[in-house]
Design a protein around this motif. Structure first.
Motif, PDB file in Angstrom:
ATOM      1  N   SER A   8       0.839  -1.196   0.000  1.00  0.00           N
ATOM      2  CA  SER A   8       0.000   0.000   0.000  1.00  0.00           C
ATOM      3  C   SER A   8       0.876   1.249   0.000  1.00  0.00           C
ATOM      4  O   SER A   8       1.999   1.237   0.491  1.00  0.00           O
ATOM      5  CB  SER A   8      -0.923   0.011   1.213  1.00  0.00           C
ATOM      6  N   THR A   9       0.324   2.330  -0.558  1.00  0.00           N
ATOM      7  CA  THR A   9       1.031   3.606  -0.642  1.00  0.00           C
ATOM      8  C   THR A   9       0.191   4.687   0.012  1.00  0.00           C
ATOM      9  O   THR A   9      -1.015   4.757  -0.214  1.00  0.00           O
ATOM     10  CB  THR A   9       1.293   3.983  -2.114  1.00  0.00           C
ATOM     11  N   SER A  49       5.564   3.889   1.018  1.00  0.00           N
ATOM     12  CA  SER A  49       5.138   2.754   0.212  1.00  0.00           C
ATOM     13  C   SER A  49       5.575   1.459   0.889  1.00  0.00           C
ATOM     14  O   SER A  49       6.369   1.467   1.822  1.00  0.00           O
ATOM     15  CB  SER A  49       5.700   2.850  -1.208  1.00  0.00           C
ATOM     16  N   TYR A  53      -2.050  -3.252   4.395  1.00  0.00           N
ATOM     17  CA  TYR A  53      -3.355  -2.767   3.949  1.00  0.00           C
ATOM     18  C   TYR A  53      -3.807  -1.579   4.792  1.00  0.00           C
ATOM     19  O   TYR A  53      -3.842  -1.653   6.017  1.00  0.00           O
ATOM     20  CB  TYR A  53      -4.385  -3.890   4.047  1.00  0.00           C
ATOM     21  N   GLN A  54      -4.148  -0.480   4.116  1.00  0.00           N
ATOM     22  CA  GLN A  54      -4.617   0.716   4.811  1.00  0.00           C
ATOM     23  C   GLN A  54      -6.132   0.715   4.865  1.00  0.00           C
ATOM     24  O   GLN A  54      -6.793   0.750   3.842  1.00  0.00           O
ATOM     25  CB  GLN A  54      -4.111   1.987   4.113  1.00  0.00           C
ATOM     26  N   PHE A  77      -4.364   7.492  -0.403  1.00  0.00           N
ATOM     27  CA  PHE A  77      -3.739   6.189  -0.270  1.00  0.00           C
ATOM     28  C   PHE A  77      -4.333   5.203  -1.259  1.00  0.00           C
ATOM     29  O   PHE A  77      -5.442   5.374  -1.753  1.00  0.00           O
ATOM     30  CB  PHE A  77      -3.820   5.660   1.165  1.00  0.00           C
ATOM     31  N   GLN A  78      -3.549   4.180  -1.533  1.00  0.00           N
ATOM     32  CA  GLN A  78      -3.922   3.161  -2.513  1.00  0.00           C
ATOM     33  C   GLN A  78      -3.438   1.807  -1.999  1.00  0.00           C
ATOM     34  O   GLN A  78      -2.287   1.672  -1.592  1.00  0.00           O
ATOM     35  CB  GLN A  78      -3.269   3.494  -3.846  1.00  0.00           C
ATOM     36  N   ASN A  79      -4.330   0.834  -2.005  1.00  0.00           N
ATOM     37  CA  ASN A  79      -3.997  -0.534  -1.627  1.00  0.00           C
ATOM     38  C   ASN A  79      -3.819  -1.342  -2.904  1.00  0.00           C
ATOM     39  O   ASN A  79      -4.752  -1.972  -3.395  1.00  0.00           O
ATOM     40  CB  ASN A  79      -5.104  -1.123  -0.742  1.00  0.00           C
ATOM     41  N   THR A  80      -2.613  -1.316  -3.460  1.00  0.00           N
ATOM     42  CA  THR A  80      -2.385  -1.869  -4.789  1.00  0.00           C
ATOM     43  C   THR A  80      -2.521  -3.389  -4.872  1.00  0.00           C
ATOM     44  O   THR A  80      -2.680  -3.913  -5.966  1.00  0.00           O
ATOM     45  CB  THR A  80      -0.998  -1.463  -5.324  1.00  0.00           C
TER      46      THR A  80
END
Length: 142
Positions: A8-9, A49, A53-54, A77-80
């Protein structure tokens, strides 16, 4: 069981002209334009990064001194591991935990987060109110 790699970022932002009263919001032609705008507000050195998981509620723990966060008013934020969607959020508080650890409390901005995931249907505005009700200024009959 397959290995799970945290991916996640979180990007901390400043000078974003939005707050959780939703008095004002921004509109964008595309999600790419939206993402570019918010990334232009990123605080230098405040992109994290490889995080787990956010979640979309409450707080996140950042390995940064709280003094570096006083001008942070927004984050994305992004949970890729689970998709490419960016979540946008208002920073509601920052808290000192130790010299190099802070908690950042936030509230998801539903207007920006879901801006391209819904369609406004036709509606009827029954009555509107104006901010300036000077006599004779608004003469359109009901």
């Amino acid at each position: 069981m397959p290995d799970f790699v945290p991916n996640s970022t979180v990007i901390l932002l400043s000078n974003v002209p939005l707050d959780n009263t939703y008095q004002n919001t921004l509109t964008f032609a595309s999600s790419t334009a939206q993402q570019s705008y918010f990334q232009s507000k990123a605080i230098s050195g405040m992109t994290f990064s490889g995080l787990t998981y956010q979640r979309t509620e409450r707080a996140l723990r950042a390995e940064v001194n709280v003094e570096q966060l006083w001008n942070c008013n927004y984050l994305m934020f992004q949970n890729t591991n689970f998709g490419s969607k960016w979540f946008y959020a208002f920073v509601t508080n920052v808290e000192f935990r130790s010299q190099n650890v802070s908690y950042i409390y936030f509230e998801v901005d539903v207007m920006q987060t879901w801006a391209f995931d819904y369609t406004l249907k036709p509606c009827f505005v029954e009555r509107e109110h104006v901010n300036d009700d000077t006599i004779g200024l608004h003469t359109v009959p009901e």
